[in-house]
Design a protein around this motif. Sequence first.
Motif, PDB file in Angstrom:
ATOM      1  N   GLY A  91       0.753  -1.249   0.104  1.00 18.02           N
ATOM      2  CA  GLY A  91       0.088  -0.113  -0.043  1.00 18.02           C
ATOM      3  C   GLY A  91       0.796   1.280   0.024  1.00 18.02           C
ATOM      4  O   GLY A  91       0.408   2.416  -0.263  1.00 18.02           O
ATOM      5  N   ARG A  92       2.161   1.313   0.207  1.00 19.82           N
ATOM      6  CA  ARG A  92       2.728   2.473   0.515  1.00 19.82           C
ATOM      7  C   ARG A  92       3.712   2.262  -0.894  1.00 19.82           C
ATOM      8  O   ARG A  92       4.284   3.376  -1.015  1.00 19.82           O
ATOM      9  N   GLN A  93       3.386   1.554  -1.969  1.00 27.68           N
ATOM     10  CA  GLN A  93       4.069   1.481  -3.183  1.00 27.68           C
ATOM     11  C   GLN A  93       3.411   1.771  -4.454  1.00 27.68           C
ATOM     12  O   GLN A  93       3.817   2.524  -5.250  1.00 27.68           O
ATOM     13  N   ILE A  94       1.997   1.855  -4.209  1.00 27.44           N
ATOM     14  CA  ILE A  94       1.071   1.678  -5.542  1.00 27.44           C
ATOM     15  C   ILE A  94       0.058   2.909  -5.136  1.00 27.44           C
ATOM     16  O   ILE A  94      -0.381   2.991  -4.261  1.00 27.44           O
ATOM     17  N   THR A  95       0.168   3.783  -6.249  1.00 25.14           N
ATOM     18  CA  THR A  95      -0.819   4.811  -6.276  1.00 25.14           C
ATOM     19  C   THR A  95      -1.805   4.721  -7.515  1.00 25.14           C
ATOM     20  O   THR A  95      -1.756   3.845  -8.541  1.00 25.14           O
TER      21      THR A  95
ATOM     22  N   ARG B  61      -3.928   1.506  -7.398  1.00 20.11           N
ATOM     23  CA  ARG B  61      -4.278   1.232  -6.156  1.00 20.11           C
ATOM     24  C   ARG B  61      -5.827   0.990  -5.833  1.00 20.11           C
ATOM     25  O   ARG B  61      -6.175  -0.060  -5.023  1.00 20.11           O
TER      26      ARG B  61
ATOM     27  N   THR C  95      -4.885  -0.536   2.062  1.00 25.42           N
ATOM     28  CA  THR C  95      -5.311   0.991   1.863  1.00 25.42           C
ATOM     29  C   THR C  95      -4.835   1.927   3.086  1.00 25.42           C
ATOM     30  O   THR C  95      -5.064   2.939   2.999  1.00 25.42           O
TER      31      THR C  95
ATOM     32  N   GLN D  24      -2.242   2.417   4.366  1.00 27.39           N
ATOM     33  CA  GLN D  24      -0.896   3.259   4.291  1.00 27.39           C
ATOM     34  C   GLN D  24      -1.189   4.355   3.083  1.00 27.39           C
ATOM     35  O   GLN D  24      -1.652   4.304   2.223  1.00 27.39           O
TER      36      GLN D  24
ATOM     37  N   PRO E 284       0.568   6.363   0.516  1.00 23.92           N
ATOM     38  CA  PRO E 284       1.986   5.927  -0.650  1.00 23.92           C
ATOM     39  C   PRO E 284       3.073   6.616  -0.311  1.00 23.92           C
ATOM     40  O   PRO E 284       3.023   8.000   0.035  1.00 23.92           O
TER      41      PRO E 284
ATOM     42  N   THR F 187       6.538   8.564  -0.905  1.00 26.60           N
ATOM     43  CA  THR F 187       7.202   9.591  -1.820  1.00 26.60           C
ATOM     44  C   THR F 187       8.224   8.956  -2.936  1.00 26.60           C
ATOM     45  O   THR F 187       8.307   9.311  -4.073  1.00 26.60           O
TER      46      THR F 187
ATOM     47  N   PRO G 169       9.339   5.470  -4.068  1.00 22.88           N
ATOM     48  CA  PRO G 169       9.253   3.971  -4.422  1.00 22.88           C
ATOM     49  C   PRO G 169      10.370   3.063  -4.329  1.00 22.88           C
ATOM     50  O   PRO G 169      11.732   3.561  -4.592  1.00 22.88           O
TER      51      PRO G 169
ATOM     52  N   LEU H 238       5.592   0.116 -11.073  1.00 24.39           N
ATOM     53  CA  LEU H 238       6.466  -0.068  -9.900  1.00 24.39           C
ATOM     54  C   LEU H 238       8.085   0.067 -10.588  1.00 24.39           C
ATOM     55  O   LEU H 238       8.085  -0.581 -11.669  1.00 24.39           O
TER      56      LEU H 238
END
Length: 162
Positions: free
Chosen positions: A63-67, A71, A87, A89, A91, A93, A95, A143
């Motif tokens: 969840g911190r990686q996909i925007t 997402r 969801t 987390q 995302p 800044t 990756p 990614l």
Amino acid sequence: MAPSFLLSSSRPEAAPETVHGNLGSGQSGSGVFGPEGATKGRGSRAVIERADEAVRNVLTALGRQITGDERVDLARCLPVEAALAFTAQIPATEPLTGWGFVKDIATRTGTTPAVARWDTGAVLNVVARLTGPDLLDRILHRLPEGYALLFGRAELRPRQAA
């Protein structure tokens, strides 16, 4: 053993972004990603709890990686408890590469990179099946390098020069 969230197929009608609450119900007999009864005969309670923990850790990190649309679309493919973990987390800044992602999970969970890699591969292989090939292609395109293998695919895109 498959993570127990695989065994739960319930999805709310509301979009995952509008659903709030705790992951655990606090009720005895229920796992984080599905009722214990769904996994009866498939493993001990400790194994089920460990699988739920791995799923939560990997999906929270993902969840911190996909925007963006990926997402939202990925959250819609997941069972509700898994979508909540994903969801929860904001995302990042910057990756992480695939290996950086695994190392980050190991650091945050206090485990070894080997265990984090095993957990990541197990969870993301299931996520890949839930998303389908089209959405997975879109996710992998956004990614950095190194994620395809974590999702059970060969890394086919060429490396970009630095």
